[in-house]
Design a protein around this motif. Structure first.
Motif, PDB file in Angstrom:
ATOM      1  N   LYS A  53      29.362  56.805  31.503  1.00 52.73           N
ATOM      2  CA  LYS A  53      30.765  56.363  31.454  1.00 52.73           C
ATOM      3  C   LYS A  53      31.665  57.257  32.305  1.00 52.73           C
ATOM      4  CE  LYS A  53      31.181  56.494  26.890  1.00 52.73           C
ATOM      5  NZ  LYS A  53      29.864  56.644  26.249  1.00 52.73           N
ATOM      6  N   THR A  54      31.416  58.577  32.256  1.00 52.76           N
ATOM      7  CA  THR A  54      32.317  59.518  32.937  1.00 52.76           C
ATOM      8  C   THR A  54      32.482  59.177  34.418  1.00 52.76           C
ATOM      9  OG1 THR A  54      31.795  61.323  31.416  1.00 52.76           O
ATOM     10  CG2 THR A  54      32.665  61.921  33.577  1.00 52.76           C
ATOM     11  N   HIS A  55      31.393  58.869  35.099  1.00 56.82           N
ATOM     12  CA  HIS A  55      31.482  58.654  36.539  1.00 56.82           C
ATOM     13  C   HIS A  55      32.018  57.274  36.911  1.00 56.82           C
ATOM     14  CE1 HIS A  55      29.341  62.440  36.751  1.00 56.82           C
ATOM     15  NE2 HIS A  55      29.725  62.499  38.010  1.00 56.82           N
ATOM     16  N   VAL A  56      32.210  56.404  35.930  1.00 58.26           N
ATOM     17  CA  VAL A  56      32.939  55.157  36.205  1.00 58.26           C
ATOM     18  C   VAL A  56      34.365  55.508  36.606  1.00 58.26           C
ATOM     19  CG1 VAL A  56      33.889  53.040  35.231  1.00 58.26           C
ATOM     20  CG2 VAL A  56      31.544  53.697  34.684  1.00 58.26           C
ATOM     21  N   PHE A  57      35.043  56.288  35.751  1.00 64.38           N
ATOM     22  CA  PHE A  57      36.442  56.610  36.073  1.00 64.38           C
ATOM     23  C   PHE A  57      36.557  57.751  37.077  1.00 64.38           C
ATOM     24  CE2 PHE A  57      35.656  58.703  31.915  1.00 64.38           C
ATOM     25  CZ  PHE A  57      36.017  60.012  32.170  1.00 64.38           C
ATOM     26  N   LEU A  58      35.626  58.693  37.066  1.00 64.90           N
ATOM     27  CA  LEU A  58      35.683  59.796  38.021  1.00 64.90           C
ATOM     28  C   LEU A  58      35.630  59.283  39.457  1.00 64.90           C
ATOM     29  CD1 LEU A  58      33.798  63.170  37.849  1.00 64.90           C
ATOM     30  CD2 LEU A  58      33.659  61.799  39.908  1.00 64.90           C
ATOM     31  N   LEU A  59      34.679  58.418  39.760  1.00 66.60           N
ATOM     32  CA  LEU A  59      34.536  57.919  41.132  1.00 66.60           C
ATOM     33  C   LEU A  59      35.723  57.057  41.531  1.00 66.60           C
ATOM     34  CD1 LEU A  59      30.729  57.004  41.154  1.00 66.60           C
ATOM     35  CD2 LEU A  59      31.830  59.017  42.151  1.00 66.60           C
ATOM     36  N   ALA A  84      36.467  67.949  26.860  1.00 64.59           N
ATOM     37  CA  ALA A  84      37.433  68.153  27.948  1.00 64.59           C
ATOM     38  C   ALA A  84      36.887  69.127  28.981  1.00 64.59           C
ATOM     39  CB  ALA A  84      38.763  68.658  27.380  1.00 64.59           C
ATOM     40  N   GLU A  85      36.246  70.178  28.496  1.00 62.94           N
ATOM     41  CA  GLU A  85      35.659  71.172  29.404  1.00 62.94           C
ATOM     42  C   GLU A  85      34.568  70.538  30.266  1.00 62.94           C
ATOM     43  OE1 GLU A  85      35.018  74.788  31.285  1.00 62.94           O
ATOM     44  OE2 GLU A  85      36.623  74.298  29.868  1.00 62.94           O
ATOM     45  N   GLN A  86      33.765  69.663  29.679  1.00 64.49           N
ATOM     46  CA  GLN A  86      32.698  69.007  30.439  1.00 64.49           C
ATOM     47  C   GLN A  86      33.258  68.035  31.474  1.00 64.49           C
ATOM     48  OE1 GLN A  86      30.149  67.486  27.321  1.00 64.49           O
ATOM     49  NE2 GLN A  86      29.978  69.555  26.495  1.00 64.49           N
ATOM     50  N   LEU A  87      34.323  67.320  31.109  1.00 64.07           N
ATOM     51  CA  LEU A  87      34.979  66.444  32.080  1.00 64.07           C
ATOM     52  C   LEU A  87      35.535  67.267  33.235  1.00 64.07           C
ATOM     53  CD1 LEU A  87      36.920  63.925  29.795  1.00 64.07           C
ATOM     54  CD2 LEU A  87      34.884  63.463  31.162  1.00 64.07           C
ATOM     55  N   TYR A  88      36.174  68.374  32.881  1.00 63.57           N
ATOM     56  CA  TYR A  88      36.742  69.263  33.904  1.00 63.57           C
ATOM     57  C   TYR A  88      35.655  69.749  34.865  1.00 63.57           C
ATOM     58  CZ  TYR A  88      39.077  73.414  35.853  1.00 63.57           C
ATOM     59  OH  TYR A  88      39.595  74.350  36.702  1.00 63.57           O
ATOM     60  N   GLU A  89      34.515  70.152  34.320  1.00 65.27           N
ATOM     61  CA  GLU A  89      33.417  70.627  35.158  1.00 65.27           C
ATOM     62  C   GLU A  89      32.874  69.506  36.038  1.00 65.27           C
ATOM     63  OE1 GLU A  89      32.397  73.641  35.633  1.00 65.27           O
ATOM     64  OE2 GLU A  89      33.772  74.497  34.164  1.00 65.27           O
ATOM     65  N   ALA A  90      32.797  68.276  35.493  1.00 63.56           N
ATOM     66  CA  ALA A  90      32.314  67.138  36.280  1.00 63.56           C
ATOM     67  C   ALA A  90      33.254  66.853  37.447  1.00 63.56           C
ATOM     68  CB  ALA A  90      32.185  65.905  35.387  1.00 63.56           C
ATOM     69  N   PHE A  91      34.570  66.908  37.202  1.00 54.31           N
ATOM     70  CA  PHE A  91      35.549  66.680  38.269  1.00 54.31           C
ATOM     71  C   PHE A  91      35.491  67.804  39.302  1.00 54.31           C
ATOM     72  CE2 PHE A  91      37.193  63.274  35.791  1.00 54.31           C
ATOM     73  CZ  PHE A  91      38.007  62.516  36.619  1.00 54.31           C
ATOM     74  N   ARG A  92      35.337  69.043  38.842  1.00 55.10           N
ATOM     75  CA  ARG A  92      35.263  70.165  39.780  1.00 55.10           C
ATOM     76  C   ARG A  92      33.996  70.084  40.638  1.00 55.10           C
ATOM     77  NH1 ARG A  92      38.234  74.808  39.060  1.00 55.10           N
ATOM     78  NH2 ARG A  92      37.218  75.355  41.024  1.00 55.10           N
ATOM     79  N   ASP A  93      32.891  69.698  40.018  1.00 52.79           N
ATOM     80  CA  ASP A  93      31.632  69.566  40.767  1.00 52.79           C
ATOM     81  C   ASP A  93      31.766  68.518  41.868  1.00 52.79           C
ATOM     82  OD1 ASP A  93      30.430  71.491  39.248  1.00 52.79           O
ATOM     83  OD2 ASP A  93      29.318  70.098  37.973  1.00 52.79           O
ATOM     84  N   PHE A  94      32.404  67.384  41.524  1.00 53.09           N
ATOM     85  CA  PHE A  94      32.544  66.326  42.538  1.00 53.09           C
ATOM     86  C   PHE A  94      33.539  66.753  43.622  1.00 53.09           C
ATOM     87  CE2 PHE A  94      33.773  62.305  44.448  1.00 53.09           C
ATOM     88  CZ  PHE A  94      32.522  61.713  44.619  1.00 53.09           C
ATOM     89  N   GLN A  95      34.599  67.457  43.209  1.00 55.11           N
ATOM     90  CA  GLN A  95      35.550  67.957  44.196  1.00 55.11           C
ATOM     91  C   GLN A  95      34.862  68.892  45.189  1.00 55.11           C
ATOM     92  OE1 GLN A  95      38.454  70.712  42.722  1.00 55.11           O
ATOM     93  NE2 GLN A  95      39.719  70.643  44.564  1.00 55.11           N
ATOM     94  N   LYS A  96      33.977  69.747  44.687  1.00 57.30           N
ATOM     95  CA  LYS A  96      33.250  70.669  45.565  1.00 57.30           C
ATOM     96  C   LYS A  96      32.391  69.901  46.566  1.00 57.30           C
ATOM     97  CE  LYS A  96      29.935  74.495  45.442  1.00 57.30           C
ATOM     98  NZ  LYS A  96      29.083  75.366  44.571  1.00 57.30           N
TER      99      LYS A  96
END
Length: 454
Positions: A53-59, A84-96
Motif C-alpha cells: 500500500k505504501t508505494h501506491v501513494f509514495l510513487l 510514521a518512522e517507517q513511512l519517513y524512511e521509505a520516502f527518504r530512501d526513494f528520495q535518495k
C-alpha cells in the motif's frame, strides 16, 4: 526482468528511481490503484498488511511533486510513531534514489512530526521553512495546524494510512480536524487493512466519488508462512519460547505478547539466558523506542519481543520466525502478528502457543479461515502431532466419560463461575490418573498372585 511500472505513465525519472530501490513488478493493489491516483481520483485501498500500500501513494506523490515550490504539497498521517518512522524512511530512501537521477530532488524537505519528539526544534524549523512532504501522527499534526505553524493552504494530497488502526486507537477525531483544514480541491487517499462501519461517515464526508478497491486474499495467512500450533500444557512458557528460539538458526525472530508487562517478563528471561534481545512496547520512552528500532533495522538483534501495538508498526526486513506467546485478545491482531514474516515471497514460520483454556480462541481463529499445523516440541525439534484432530477427539471423548465423571462435570457447570472449564479439565485429569493407578495396582497384584501360585 523488465521494470513493469512503466505501464502507469509515471515520469521517466520516477521509473529510473524505482529501478534504484529494486522494484520490478507491482503488487495487486499497486496495479489497481496507481493509475487512478495518478489520474487524480480519491481512492480507498483495502488490503492485508505487507501488500504494498505504501508505494501506491509514495510513487504517485513523488510523480506529482515540484521540488522548486517551497510549500506543503503532501500530508500523510499515521496512527503510531513506529509506522510514521517507517513511512519517513521509505520516502527518504526513494528520495535518495531519485536524487541520483534528478538533482532537483536532493534538497526536497521531508518532515516527520510525531509525539515524543523535540517540539521546540520542529516549531523553529516550521517558522523558517515549510516542508514539501509532511508525515506524522494525528496529535502532533493537529497541534501544528491549530497554531498555524503548518501551512496547508495549497496542499495537493492528504493520505490517511492504516485508517482502521487510527479508529481503534481513538485518533479519528484528530484526523477529522486535520482533514477539515485542507483545501477543498485536494486529493484524498485512504489505506486500511479493514474498513469498519464506523469509518464510513468520515469517508463520505471528505471523499469525492472515491474508487474503492478491496484486494481479496486466497488465504488469511500467506501461503509462504508455515503456521504451527503448539500446546504448552503445563510447561513453563518462557522455557518453551527459549527452546523454540534456540532450536536452529533464524535470521530474525519476533515474539509477540498481549501486554507490555508480559513483553518485559519474556525479554528479561531471554536476556538472562544469554540472548541479545530487543524489547518494544508502548511503555518504553519514545526516544528509547526509536533508538531500539534503528538498532533492530541495523541487525544488532536476532530476537525481538514486542506488544500487539507494535505488530502493526514493525516493518522489518528478513523476519524468518514469529512466535505468539499467547493468542491476542483482538483476534485480528493475530493476522498482523504472523504477517511480519513470509513477506515479499520469502518463506517464514509462525508458531502460536496455547493452553487448555484457549481452546475456544483457537476454534475462533479456525472459523476465520486460519489453518494450523499442530506440532509438539520434543528433543529441541518441532514434530508433527500424530493425531492432527486431537482437539476434536478430546471433546468427543468427554461424552464417553463414566457416570461418576459426567456427574462431576454437571456439578461443576452448575456451581462454578466462569473459568469452570479449567477446573473440569483438572478433575478429568485427576480422575484419569487415579484410574490408571488403580489399574496398575490391580495388574501388579495379579502378577504377584500368579507368581505365588506357581
Amino acid at each position: 526482468m523488465t521494470n513493469q511500472f512503466g505501464q502507469f505513465n509515471l515520469k521517466a525519472n520516477i521509473i529510473k528511481a524505482i529501478d534504484g530501490i529494486g522494484f520490478v513488478k507491482p503488487t495487486k493493489i499497486q496495479q489497481r490503484l496507481i493509475p487512478a491516483v495518478i489520474a487524480g481520483r480519491d481512492v480507498v485501498g483495502q488490503s492485508q498488511t505487507g501488500s504494498g500500500k505504501t508505494h501506491v501513494f509514495l510513487l504517485a506523490i513523488f510523480n506529482a511533486l515540484d521540488p522548486s515550490v517551497n510549500e506543503v504539497q503532501a500530508v500523510i498521517t499515521s496512527p503510531s510513531r513506529e509506522l510514521a518512522e517507517q513511512l519517513y524512511e521509505a520516502f527518504r530512501d526513494f528520495q535518495k534514489s531519485l536524487s541520483e537521477i534528478d538533482k532537483n530532488f536532493s534538497n526536497l524537505r521531508i518532515a516527520n512530526y510525531v509525539g515524543g519528539t523535540d517540539r521546540h526544534k520542529q516549531t523553529k524549523q516550521l517558522e523558517k521553512n515549510q516542508p514539501q512532504v509532511v508525515i506524522g501522527t494525528p496529535g502532533r499534526l493537529k497541534d501544528f495546524l491549530g497554531q498555524n505553524l503548518l501551512l496547508v493552504n495549497h496542499n495537493k494530497f492528504f493520505v490517511v494510512d492504516e485508517a482502521d488502526m487510527a479508529l481503534d486507537m481513538g485518533f479519528l477525531t484528530d484526523v477529522n480536524i486535520i482533514a477539515s483544514a485542507m483545501p477543498s480541491d485536494l486529493q484524498m487517499l485512504v489505506f486500511s487493512a479493514t474498513i469498519p462501519d464506523k469509518l464510513t461517515p468520515f469517508l463520505k464526508k471528505y471523499m469525492k466519488e472515491p474508487l474503492i478497491e478491496e484486494i481479496p486474499v486466497s488465504t488469511v495467512v500467506a501461503d509462504t508462512i508455515d503456521n504451527y500450533l503448539l500446546a504448552t500444557k503445563s510447561k513453563n512458557k518462557n522455557e518453551v519460547i527459549y527452546d523454540l528460539l534456540t532450536r536452529g538458526e533464524t535470521y530474525l525472530s519476533l515474539v509477540f505478547a498481549n501486554t507490555k508487562e508480559r513483553v518485559h517478563e519474556i525479554a528479561k528471561f531471554l536476556t538472562a539466558q544469554g540472548l541479545k534481545v530487543a524489547e518494544v512496547h508502548g511503555g518504553i520512552e519514545p526516544r528509547e523506542r526509536r533508538r531500539t528500532m534503528r538498532r533492530i533495522k541495523n541487525q544488532e538483534f536476532q530476537y525481538v519481543v514486542a506488544s500487539d501495538l507494535a505488530s502493526r508498526g514493525l516493518d522489518i526486513e528478513g523476519v524468518s520466525e514469529v512466535i505468539n506467546d499467547d493468542i491476542p485478545v483482538d483476534l485480528e491482531f493475530f493476522i498482523h502478528r504472523v504477517g511480519r514474516t513470509g513477506r515479499n515471497g520469502l518463506s517464514g514460520t509462525a508458531i502460536t502457543l496455547y493452553g487448555p483454556d484457549e481452546e475456544d480462541k483457537v476454534e475462533q481463529l479456525e472459523q476465520l479461515g486460519i489453518k494450523f499445523q499442530p506440532k509438539q516440541l520434543k528433543d529441541h525439534q518441532l514434530i508433527d502431532v500424530k493425531d492432527r484432530n486431537q482437539r476434536s477427539h478430546r471433546h468427543a471423548s468427554q461424552k464417553q466419560l463414566d457416570p461418576e465423571l459426567i456427574g462431576l462435570v454437571k456439578k461443576k457447570k452448575a456451581h462454578v463461575k466462569p473459568g469452570y472449564r479449567r477446573q473440569i479439565q483438572g478433575a478429568i485429569r485427576f480422575k484419569q490418573i487415579k484410574d490408571k493407578k488403580v489399574s496398575q495396582r490391580t495388574a501388579s497384584r495379579a502378577r504377584r498372585k500368579a507368581k505365588s501360585d506357581k
